[in-house]
Enzyme design. Structure first.
Site, PDB file in Angstrom:
ATOM      1  CB  THR A 125      -0.893   0.016   1.259  1.00  0.00           C
ATOM      2  OG1 THR A 125      -1.541   1.282   1.378  1.00  0.00           O
ATOM      3  CG2 THR A 125      -0.076  -0.194   2.523  1.00  0.00           C
ATOM      4  CE1 TYR A 149      -3.791  -2.115   5.164  1.00  0.00           C
ATOM      5  CE2 TYR A 149      -3.388   0.138   4.453  1.00  0.00           C
ATOM      6  CZ  TYR A 149      -3.650  -1.179   4.149  1.00  0.00           C
ATOM      7  OH  TYR A 149      -3.755  -1.575   2.830  1.00  0.00           O
TER       8      TYR A 149
END
Length: 339
Positions: A125, A149
């Protein structure tokens, strides 16, 4: 760029019943690659796995199950999508994210090494960059995640790099920017209840499932004051995974980390305007305070992915992404699939 000259075995897709994973399965099947899927179905859907694709319901952290799949299916590569992916939730439940995204990935990577699986593609990501000082963001930008995250994804990238130096396995870490849209043939799309992606939320509003779309902040340093993001069509992203697999197979001692985007950003208001144009509606927009940690602009520098992979986007018009997302919302209702 390098491409494989021959297929070598079955690809195990973890999280293959989820949003991005199911599109990767479709892309692999369309490319003639044998595929198997493992998914807990905690957020995925059994119907999202095409008929004829072997499916295993279970956890990637179960080494006995991974050993059985590797033996039964002749796995030569893994595409790893399974994990948790909501940034706000990761702040509230950091231990869940380190278990689901780091501990589970460590177990899966160990299983890959133990079973002689040579290639590993990881769903990473742009959150590994945090709030970058320079835009567009290239792969050499310092990695400074600002939430659990992003940290969990970066930790897995680091693990893969270390393992690739110690064992006969190579990897590709693909760093997604904002994924949106749905399969052009409406075979799959974003179906998870509570998904927060802007285009998905706007499509739900256009279907009457939401009364408004929240616009978080209008004081960003951008032309219209709302945040600018690089939106990539999920089917183009899936095609990038197939191309990445070919590159890993063609050069088995080389690994890479690549940005996945279009090098072009759209603001929140521009996205909502596009939805209005496509639907001939006017979505209600409610202004709310900006969220902590949201950068003004987040756009990918993509020279490296085009140099490294045999990949050309097909669906990079904003209106196309919106149209496919809207059609998928309609199909959820027509097929009775809405969760």
């Amino acid at each position: 760029m390098a491409t494989a000259t021959a297929t070598t075995g079955t690809v195990l897709v973890t999280g293959g019943a989820g949003y991005i994973g199911s599109h990767a399965v479709l892309a692999l099947v369309d490319a003639g690659r044998p595929v198997a899927v493992i998914d807990t179905l905690a957020t995925g859907f059994r119907w999202a796995v095409p008929e004829g694709v072997p499916f295993y319901q279970g956890d990637v952290a179960d080494p006995n199950l991974i050993d059985r799949i590797a033996s039964e299916q002749g796995i030569s590569a893994i595409m790893h999508f399974a994990g948790s992916l909501l940034v706000p939730e990761s702040v509230v439940k950091p231990l869940d994210y380190y278990r689901n995204n780091v501990v589970a990935s460590r177990s899966l990577i160990e299983s890959a090494v133990r079973n002689g699986i040579k290639h590993f593609i990881f769903s990473s990501t742009a959150a590994v960059y945090g709030v970058p000082e320079v835009v567009p963001v290239d792969e050499m930008t310092p990695k400074s995640p600002i939430n659990p995250y992003g940290n969990s994804k970066l930790m897995t990238e680091i693990m893969l790099a270390d393992v690739a130096r110690a064992h006969p396995i190579n990897y590709g870490a693909l760093r997604y920017f904002n994924v949106a849209g749905a399969d052009p043939a409406a075979r799959s799309g974003q179906s998870t209840r509570g998904a927060t992606h802007l285009i998905h939320v706007a499509a739900e509003a256009a279907r009457g499932l939401r009364s408004e779309v929240m616009v978080y902040g209008t004081d960003y340093d951008t032309p219209d004051g709302t945040g600018v993001r690089d939106y990539i069509h999920v089917s183009d992203l899936a095609a990038a995974h197939v191309a990445a697999l070919g590159a890993l197979e063609a050069a088995p001692t080389e690994s890479f980390a690549l940005n996945c985007g279009y090098s072009r950003g759209f603001s929140v208001l521009e996205v909502l305007d596009a939805v209005d144009r496509v639907t001939n509606l006017k979505l209600k927009r409610t202004i709310a305070p900006r969220r902590a940690g949201d950068p003004d602009t987040l756009v990918a520098a993509t020279a490296r992915i085009h140099e490294r992979l045999d990949w050309t986007p097909k669906y990079d018009r904003l209106e196309t992404i919106v149209s496919h997302a809207l059609e998928w919302e309609r199909q959820l209702d027509l097929r009775g699939l809405r969760p």
